[in-house]
Scaffold this motif. Structure first.
Motif, short mmCIF file in Angstrom:
data_model
loop_
_atom_site.label_atom_id
_atom_site.label_comp_id
_atom_site.label_asym_id
_atom_site.label_seq_id
_atom_site.Cartn_x
_atom_site.Cartn_y
_atom_site.Cartn_z
N ALA A 1 -9.28 2.71 -1.23
CA ALA A 1 -8.83 1.52 -0.70
C ALA A 1 -8.92 0.27 -1.66
N ALA B 1 -6.06 0.32 -3.84
CA ALA B 1 -4.69 0.02 -3.09
C ALA B 1 -4.64 -1.87 -2.88
N LEU B 2 -6.07 -2.12 -2.85
CA LEU B 2 -6.04 -3.54 -2.37
C LEU B 2 -5.49 -4.39 -3.48
N VAL C 1 -4.12 -2.78 3.11
CA VAL C 1 -4.74 -1.42 3.33
C VAL C 1 -4.99 -1.33 5.01
N LEU D 1 -7.18 -6.27 4.33
CA LEU D 1 -7.76 -5.06 5.00
C LEU D 1 -7.44 -5.06 6.61
N TYR E 1 2.14 0.07 4.04
CA TYR E 1 0.73 -0.13 3.41
C TYR E 1 0.64 0.83 2.09
N ARG E 2 -0.43 0.21 1.26
CA ARG E 2 -0.74 0.67 -0.01
C ARG E 2 -1.80 2.01 0.17
N ALA E 3 -2.42 1.89 1.34
CA ALA E 3 -3.27 3.09 1.58
C ALA E 3 -3.67 3.01 3.20
N ALA F 1 2.35 4.06 5.86
CA ALA F 1 2.32 4.02 4.65
C ALA F 1 3.48 3.88 3.82
N ALA G 1 1.89 6.56 -1.23
CA ALA G 1 0.55 5.98 -0.79
C ALA G 1 -0.42 6.92 -0.38
#
Length: 651
Positions: free
Chosen positions: A352, A355-356, A361, A464, A479-481, A513, A517
């Motif tokens: 997380a 990815a942020l 995320v 988040l 989403y990146r994660a 995702a 990801a």
């Protein structure tokens, strides 16, 4: 010979679920044609009721004069022959009334909408531009042979690609449904797209925008106003093809020349009709396909055991994608040295954080609120409301607990077991999770998405997103994660299909995702986790069917629930054993006491369905007639209720 009108009376009484013959007076001969609403007298009740003129027929001179039609409510033939045939067959399969099905299928009449439709010219045949047609063909070509199978009117099962769309903020599944509809429209045929809820409708409509003529795309759900919904229903009576996007009742939409019916995510409980006779959209779609010969597509990120059973029987054919695609799922567990009670393992936490730096995320949690479950801090006994017995919750840290059932606050609560007055938060909802992760990731935007805080989509900036299952918003670019928390808590639900449900919740979140990801499933192992990690949902469904087969659990068999007075239920079960050869004694579970009598479950083979439904329906009608003859004592009269294909074996 005498010409009569055969009328289906609009009444909830089961004994009136048949066609009644009425004489057609000379003044109504030109208006009383099949499909119109009429008013007819009831001799037994001495009143006038509404109904549907289903057909006109010829009979020999009756022994006694027939009652005449009282009036034609509207000259619009809102009930098509195809819709009545579908309603009749669906009701017979579910031991219900055709009138109940028609009340779900046909919106309430709106005079202004009807007049506007009558005055408007018929819409022209839609034209799909070459660019949109080419786009649709490109999407369908991902599944070799799909276009040919749809043209041949086959029954198909498709596993949608689990990724976001490239051009728009929708899932790839929404573009697949849109491409199917655009392809059908280009060939001059209609398409019904049946999805669970409004959020899914929004995605499909967004995917269709600019790719199909706007006047051919109709939204069908109960959230629209009465005139809008009835006007849309009347539009489908025109011969011009259309694309209908809606929820479970859309499967009954009277569109002309339907080329395909698509049911998305048939495992979602929102597609199960709660009202009588309780027909699942999947079953209604199967009946419609059998009657009309259109293509039928079951699409989803997961495969339900119901569809897998049909695939194994050869009734539905699986069409795989040319290239298998799956998210990068990681089974995250606590490492050596970490606390077993740690909610977010270090691997998921690190993913997380990394990815942020690039974008949003997603964190999926089981329940909304702050602390949905409270327990005694000393003995861990669940905290219950002293008024109604409902579970207590905390809306925020330090707040006075209140009841999730009746809403009463409990400022002076004490444990019934040890008399302690101290409470402990036993679970974390979306708001508490957002609070905790917000402290763990300072200076990071936190977005809550649940029933109280609906969010449709988020941008590509770091954030988040704490969402409950099913409320996850789409993200620009994906989403990146994705972190799936509370998975172990979700699996603890005492339901027959809990494994299927969890796999569906997790898979739908994983499909949000971005390509490549990481998707972290926290704290779960076993068959469901392996199916998610390897993306082998069809294999999991086959294994579930194999496990349920020796236990005679649905969908290996069908299940009917019979509820009512003990003597009536016993008589109904005895009649079932007599009328249905081969029904074993072990097929009946119960009866057990319930609030309004007793309840029994009857398990039976699919081949016995017609006899079981006929027997149960006859028992309901007989009990309803006897109930009318009983003297009115002031006490409520309990009646016999039956429901086939109950979703859970809950006695």
């Amino acid at each position: 010979m005498t010409t009569v009108a055969r009328v289906l009376i609009d009444s909830p009484l089961p004994q009136l679920d048949r066609l009644f013959d009425y004489a057609i007076p000379a003044g109504l001969a030109g208006e009383a044609h099949p499909g119109v609403r009429v008013k007819v007298p009831l001799r037994s009740a001495g009143r006038v009721v509404e109904g549907w003129l289903v057909e006109r027929g010829e009979i020999e001179a009756p022994e006694r004069p027939l009652s005449e039609l009282d009036a034609v409510v509207s000259t619009v033939a809102a009930l098509t022959p195809e819709l009545y045939a579908l309603a009749r067959k669906a009701a017979d399969r579910a031991a219900g009334s055709a009138g109940d099905v028609l009340r779900l299928a046909i919106p309430k009449r709106m005079v202004r909408a009807e007049k506007a439709w009558l005055a408007a010219p018929e819409p022209p045949a839609p034209v799909v531009d070459a660019q949109s047609a080419a786009w649709a063909d490109g999407i369908l070509n991902v599944y070799p042979g799909l276009a040919e199978a749809i043209a041949a009117g086959e029954r198909l099962a498709i596993d949608a690609l689990p990724r976001p769309a490239v051009e728009r903020v929708v899932g790839a599944w929404a573009e697949l449904l849109a491409a199917l509809a655009v392809s059908m429209l280009a060939s001059g045929r209609s398409t019904l797209l049946v999805v669970p809820d409004q959020r899914d409708e929004d995605q499909v409509l967004a995917a269709l925008e600019g790719r199909a003529p706007a006047d051919t795309v109709l939204r069908d759900d109960a959230r629209r106003s009465g005139p809008e919904r009835y006007g849309g229903y009347l539009r489908l009576l025109n011969p011009a093809p259309a694309i209908v996007v809606g929820n479970r009742s859309t499967v009954y939409a009277p569109a002309r020349d339907v080329g395909a019916v698509v049911v998305w995510d048939d495992g979602d409980p929102l597609l199960a009709e709660p009202l009588s006779p309780g027909i699942h959209a999947r079953d209604a779609a199967l009946i419609r396909q059998e009657l009309e010969g259109s293509a039928l597509i079951f699409a989803g990120h997961t495969r339900t055991t119901d569809v897998e059973r049909l695939v194994q029987l050869g009734w539905v054919r699986e069409v795989p994608a040319a290239r298998r695609a799956s998210p990068r799922v990681i089974l995250s567990a606590t490492r050596e040295g970490e606390s077993r009670g740690q909610r977010v393992p270090s691997a998921a936490f690190a993913a997380a954080r990394e990815a942020l730096a690039e974008g949003p995320v997603l964190v999926q949690v089981a329940r909304p609120g702050y602390a949905p479950v409270l327990v005694c801090a000393d003995c861990r006994t669940p905290a219950r409301c002293t008024h109604c017995g409902g579970p207590l919750r905390a809306r925020r840290a330090g707040a006075v607990p209140d009841c999730t059932w009746c809403g009463r606050s409990a400022p002076s609560w004490s444990c019934e077991n040890c008399r302690s007055t101290r409470l402990r938060m036993a679970s974390s909802g979306s708001e508490r999770t957002a609070d905790e992760l917000g402290r763990a990731f300072p200076n990071t935007r936190v977005i809550i998405a649940d029933g109280d805080h609906p969010v449709e989509r988020v941008d590509a900036k770091p954030a988040l997103v704490i969402a409950t299952r099913g409320a996850e918003p789409a993200a620009v670019g994906g989403y990146r994660a994705v972190i799936l928390l509370d998975a172990d808590r979700m699996l603890m639900a005492e339901q027959l299909r809990v494994g299927e449900s969890c796999l569906r919740w997790w898979s739908n979140a994983a499909a949000l995702a971005a390509p490549g990801a990481p998707v972290h499933l926290v704290g779960v192992s076993g068959p469901v986790a392996r199916a998610l990690a390897t993306w082998t949902h069809d294999a999991y469904a086959r294994a579930e069917l194999a496990d349920r087969s020796p236990l005679l659990m649905p969908p290996v068999v069908r299940v009917a629930a019979v509820t009512g007075p003990a003597s009536v239920v016993d008589a109904t079960l005895a009649q079932l054993r007599e009328d249905v050869p081969g029904l074993p004694a072990a097929a009946v579970l119960g009866p057990v006491p319930v609030e309004d009598g007793v309840r029994a479950l009857v398990r039976f083979e699919y081949g016995q369905g017609r006899r079981v439904a006929d027997t149960l329906r006859a028992a309901v009608v007989a009990e309803a007639i006897r109930g009318r003859r009983r003297p009115k004592t002031g006490a409520p009269r309990t009646t016999l209720r039956v429901r086939l294909d109950v979703p859970e074996l809950d006695l």
